[in-house]
Motif scaffolding. Structure first.
Motif, PDB file in Angstrom:
ATOM      1  N   VAL A 115     -93.888 -31.768-115.275  1.00 37.87           N
ATOM      2  CA  VAL A 115     -95.046 -30.982-115.692  1.00 37.87           C
ATOM      3  C   VAL A 115     -95.823 -30.604-114.431  1.00 37.87           C
ATOM      4  CG1 VAL A 115     -97.087 -30.921-117.173  1.00 37.87           C
ATOM      5  CG2 VAL A 115     -95.150 -32.377-117.768  1.00 37.87           C
ATOM      6  N   TYR A 116     -96.346 -29.407-114.408  1.00 32.59           N
ATOM      7  CA  TYR A 116     -97.064 -28.916-113.231  1.00 32.59           C
ATOM      8  C   TYR A 116     -98.500 -28.535-113.601  1.00 32.59           C
ATOM      9  CZ  TYR A 116     -92.276 -28.391-111.548  1.00 32.59           C
ATOM     10  OH  TYR A 116     -90.969 -28.621-111.187  1.00 32.59           O
ATOM     11  N   LEU A 117     -99.356 -28.581-112.604  1.00 34.20           N
ATOM     12  CA  LEU A 117    -100.704 -28.047-112.753  1.00 34.20           C
ATOM     13  C   LEU A 117    -100.999 -27.224-111.506  1.00 34.20           C
ATOM     14  CD1 LEU A 117    -103.229 -28.001-114.597  1.00 34.20           C
ATOM     15  CD2 LEU A 117    -104.172 -29.804-113.129  1.00 34.20           C
ATOM     16  N   GLN A 118    -101.000 -25.921-111.664  1.00 38.86           N
ATOM     17  CA  GLN A 118    -101.361 -25.025-110.575  1.00 38.86           C
ATOM     18  C   GLN A 118    -102.868 -24.856-110.588  1.00 38.86           C
ATOM     19  OE1 GLN A 118     -99.399 -23.485-108.138  1.00 38.86           O
ATOM     20  NE2 GLN A 118    -101.388 -22.902-107.266  1.00 38.86           N
ATOM     21  N   MET A 119    -103.499 -25.181-109.482  1.00 40.21           N
ATOM     22  CA  MET A 119    -104.958 -25.140-109.391  1.00 40.21           C
ATOM     23  C   MET A 119    -105.351 -24.141-108.310  1.00 40.21           C
ATOM     24  SD  MET A 119    -105.867 -29.195-109.750  1.00 40.21           S
ATOM     25  CE  MET A 119    -105.226 -29.600-108.133  1.00 40.21           C
ATOM     26  N   ALA A 160    -106.095 -29.979-119.104  1.00 35.50           N
ATOM     27  CA  ALA A 160    -105.150 -28.997-119.640  1.00 35.50           C
ATOM     28  C   ALA A 160    -104.114 -29.702-120.489  1.00 35.50           C
ATOM     29  CB  ALA A 160    -104.466 -28.222-118.518  1.00 35.50           C
ATOM     30  N   ARG A 161    -103.654 -29.014-121.492  1.00 36.16           N
ATOM     31  CA  ARG A 161    -102.639 -29.567-122.406  1.00 36.16           C
ATOM     32  C   ARG A 161    -101.536 -28.546-122.631  1.00 36.16           C
ATOM     33  NH1 ARG A 161    -104.901 -32.544-127.275  1.00 36.16           N
ATOM     34  NH2 ARG A 161    -104.528 -34.263-125.832  1.00 36.16           N
ATOM     35  N   CYS A 162    -100.310 -29.028-122.647  1.00 33.91           N
ATOM     36  CA  CYS A 162     -99.161 -28.215-123.024  1.00 33.91           C
ATOM     37  C   CYS A 162     -98.463 -28.912-124.177  1.00 33.91           C
ATOM     38  CB  CYS A 162     -98.214 -28.039-121.842  1.00 33.91           C
ATOM     39  SG  CYS A 162     -96.832 -26.933-122.200  1.00 33.91           S
ATOM     40  N   GLY A 183     -95.059 -25.407-126.436  1.00 30.94           N
ATOM     41  CA  GLY A 183     -95.415 -24.581-125.288  1.00 30.94           C
ATOM     42  C   GLY A 183     -96.814 -24.024-125.311  1.00 30.94           C
ATOM     43  N   ASN A 184     -97.530 -24.202-126.429  1.00 30.24           N
ATOM     44  CA  ASN A 184     -98.913 -23.741-126.475  1.00 30.24           C
ATOM     45  C   ASN A 184     -99.759 -24.516-125.468  1.00 30.24           C
ATOM     46  OD1 ASN A 184     -98.609 -21.743-128.403  1.00 30.24           O
ATOM     47  ND2 ASN A 184     -98.942 -23.147-130.100  1.00 30.24           N
ATOM     48  N   THR A 185    -100.706 -23.833-124.852  1.00 31.35           N
ATOM     49  CA  THR A 185    -101.543 -24.468-123.835  1.00 31.35           C
ATOM     50  C   THR A 185    -103.024 -24.352-124.183  1.00 31.35           C
ATOM     51  OG1 THR A 185    -101.572 -22.437-122.525  1.00 31.35           O
ATOM     52  CG2 THR A 185     -99.880 -24.065-121.985  1.00 31.35           C
ATOM     53  N   ASN A 186    -103.777 -25.340-123.728  1.00 33.19           N
ATOM     54  CA  ASN A 186    -105.232 -25.343-123.887  1.00 33.19           C
ATOM     55  C   ASN A 186    -105.855 -25.852-122.597  1.00 33.19           C
ATOM     56  OD1 ASN A 186    -104.153 -26.177-126.890  1.00 33.19           O
ATOM     57  ND2 ASN A 186    -105.883 -24.781-126.960  1.00 33.19           N
ATOM     58  N   PHE A 246    -106.848 -22.760-113.512  1.00 35.51           N
ATOM     59  CA  PHE A 246    -105.746 -23.721-113.574  1.00 35.51           C
ATOM     60  C   PHE A 246    -104.695 -23.241-114.570  1.00 35.51           C
ATOM     61  CE2 PHE A 246    -108.207 -27.860-112.348  1.00 35.51           C
ATOM     62  CZ  PHE A 246    -108.699 -27.221-111.236  1.00 35.51           C
ATOM     63  N   THR A 247    -103.444 -23.577-114.291  1.00 32.89           N
ATOM     64  CA  THR A 247    -102.350 -23.262-115.197  1.00 32.89           C
ATOM     65  C   THR A 247    -101.427 -24.464-115.324  1.00 32.89           C
ATOM     66  OG1 THR A 247    -102.399 -20.932-114.528  1.00 32.89           O
ATOM     67  CG2 THR A 247    -100.436 -21.705-115.686  1.00 32.89           C
ATOM     68  N   ILE A 248    -101.209 -24.883-116.566  1.00 35.53           N
ATOM     69  CA  ILE A 248    -100.275 -25.972-116.829  1.00 35.53           C
ATOM     70  C   ILE A 248     -98.937 -25.372-117.229  1.00 35.53           C
ATOM     71  CG2 ILE A 248    -100.984 -26.222-119.250  1.00 35.53           C
ATOM     72  CD1 ILE A 248    -100.453 -29.249-118.973  1.00 35.53           C
ATOM     73  N   SER A 249     -97.869 -25.969-116.757  1.00 39.28           N
ATOM     74  CA  SER A 249     -96.531 -25.519-117.139  1.00 39.28           C
ATOM     75  C   SER A 249     -95.604 -26.725-117.143  1.00 39.28           C
ATOM     76  CB  SER A 249     -96.022 -24.441-116.179  1.00 39.28           C
ATOM     77  OG  SER A 249     -95.915 -24.943-114.864  1.00 39.28           O
TER      78      SER A 249
END
Length: 115
Positions: free
Chosen positions: A77-81, A48-50, A54-57, A66-69
């Motif tokens: 930086v967080y990675l919700q899995m 994941a990339r932020c 703020g754009n994410t991929n 998964f969500t990167i923030s």
């Protein structure tokens, strides 16, 4: 020099969730921030990339799960899995790339998905 320290890894059952955090010793507001992972015997891959704006991929294998923030105020930086699968088992690394060139890696945190 910026140091990155990952945390939040561990052992989780399939279908479970984990939240990884990557704390930076300096500001990340001028950096693109990524999460990579490397499974045994495999190459390191981008998860994941932020971007700075703020754009994410996301990699296709984690889209929708998964969500990167990032929290620039906390330099974290967080990675919700969610909905974790055994194939998500890997060492997860964060990376920060500053627009003027330098990039930094964390030391990694182990995620194991197993029943």
């Amino acid at each position: 020099q910026v140091q990155l320290v990952e945390s939040g890894g561990g052992l989780v059952q399939p279908g479970g969730s984990l939240r990884l955090a990557c704390a930076a010793s300096g500001s990340i507001s001028s950096a693109a921030t990524d999460w990579y992972r490397q499974a045994p015997g495999k190459e390191r891959e981008l998860v994941a990339r932020c971007a700075r704006d703020g754009n994410t991929n996301y990699a296709d294998s984690v889209k929708g799960r998964f969500t990167i923030s990032r929290d620039n105020a906390k330099n974290t930086v967080y990675l919700q899995m969610n909905s974790l699968k055994p194939e998500d088992t890997a060492v997860y690394y964060c990376k920060a790339t500053y627009f003027w060139g330098p990039l930094y890696w964390g030391q990694g945190t182990q995620v194991t998905v197993s029943s």
